[in-house]
Design an enzyme around this catalytic site. Sequence first.
Site, PDB file in Angstrom:
ATOM      1  N   LYS A   1      18.212  55.557   8.083  1.00 15.48           N
ATOM      2  CA  LYS A   1      16.909  55.938   8.631  1.00 15.48           C
ATOM      3  C   LYS A   1      16.179  56.801   7.613  1.00 15.48           C
ATOM      4  CE  LYS A   1      18.154  54.222  12.686  1.00 15.48           C
ATOM      5  NZ  LYS A   1      17.585  52.958  13.221  1.00 15.48           N
TER       6      LYS A   1
ATOM      7  N   SER B   1      13.876  51.025  17.000  1.00 14.12           N
ATOM      8  CA  SER B   1      14.795  51.868  16.247  1.00 14.12           C
ATOM      9  C   SER B   1      15.460  52.870  17.175  1.00 14.12           C
ATOM     10  CB  SER B   1      14.042  52.614  15.140  1.00 14.12           C
ATOM     11  OG  SER B   1      14.899  53.526  14.480  1.00 14.12           O
TER      12      SER B   1
ATOM     13  N   SER C   1      15.460  47.889  12.061  1.00 13.28           N
ATOM     14  CA  SER C   1      14.915  49.187  12.462  1.00 13.28           C
ATOM     15  C   SER C   1      14.114  49.871  11.364  1.00 13.28           C
ATOM     16  CB  SER C   1      16.050  50.113  12.913  1.00 13.28           C
ATOM     17  OG  SER C   1      16.872  50.479  11.822  1.00 13.28           O
TER      18      SER C   1
ATOM     19  N   SER D   1      20.018  45.311  10.586  1.00 17.61           N
ATOM     20  CA  SER D   1      19.042  45.294  11.674  1.00 17.61           C
ATOM     21  C   SER D   1      17.646  45.540  11.124  1.00 17.61           C
ATOM     22  CB  SER D   1      19.382  46.370  12.723  1.00 17.61           C
ATOM     23  OG  SER D   1      19.050  47.663  12.240  1.00 17.61           O
TER      24      SER D   1
END
Length: 251
Positions: free
Chosen positions: A106, A197, A45, A43
């Site tokens: 993250k 996100s 994010s 993704s």
Amino acid sequence: MSLATEKKSEQGGFLETLRVIAHALIIAVIIRTILFQPFSIPSGSMKETLLVGDYLFVSKFSYGYSRFSIPFSPNLFSGRVWAAEPQRGDVVVFKLPTDNSTDYIKRVIGLPGDRIQMIDGVLNINGQAVPKVRIEDYVEQEPGGRAVRVPRYKETLPNGVTYETLDLIENGFYDNTPVYEVPTGHYFMMGDNRDNSTDSRVLSAVGYVPFDNLVGKAQIIFFSVDEGRHAWAFWNWPWTVRWSRLLSWLS
């Protein structure tokens, strides 16, 4: 050479090949479990630090080992062995607290005991605004070929770590938040693509990440292909590989 001797030699060669393959598999499992594990980015994010189609190695030893460091996360022991705490700004792969079978990636923003808040799109840590400087826009190509410009900023955390963030939407949904107080033994994670996100700002989906859930530290992009392309399609590599991203170290 007799027929029997020849057959015995062939059997010996076959068994030797099996042994070599078995040893190679064992070594690969050990490396994946203890040292480095490959991950792909599904993704956007973490744009533009990480792009869809990036393949990276995550060091399993950076923070020590928990049961989530082992494939299939068997419940063999609790806590972490040879534990080392992550630093603010590390890019980390972790098991989603609400679903321990799902990997997320993250950036570590909040440490245990920190107070985290977004105010008008500015990150605040323990009541202090994190310096945020506008830099050149990030230009993204849509499938139709149209270029889209996205505001891009450079943030500098209290420990001096700098990185770039994207701001897709002015006054986005998570540009203003309550104060998040990070519990002991937990970390607050955020994506660099702030308006796209699902991270610790969404308590019901991610929330505070326990130390035990950390899988490892993302360290190097070893391969990268354009979004929507397949890494195994080697005949397209001259056109689909993002050559400039290969062997890029992550801050």
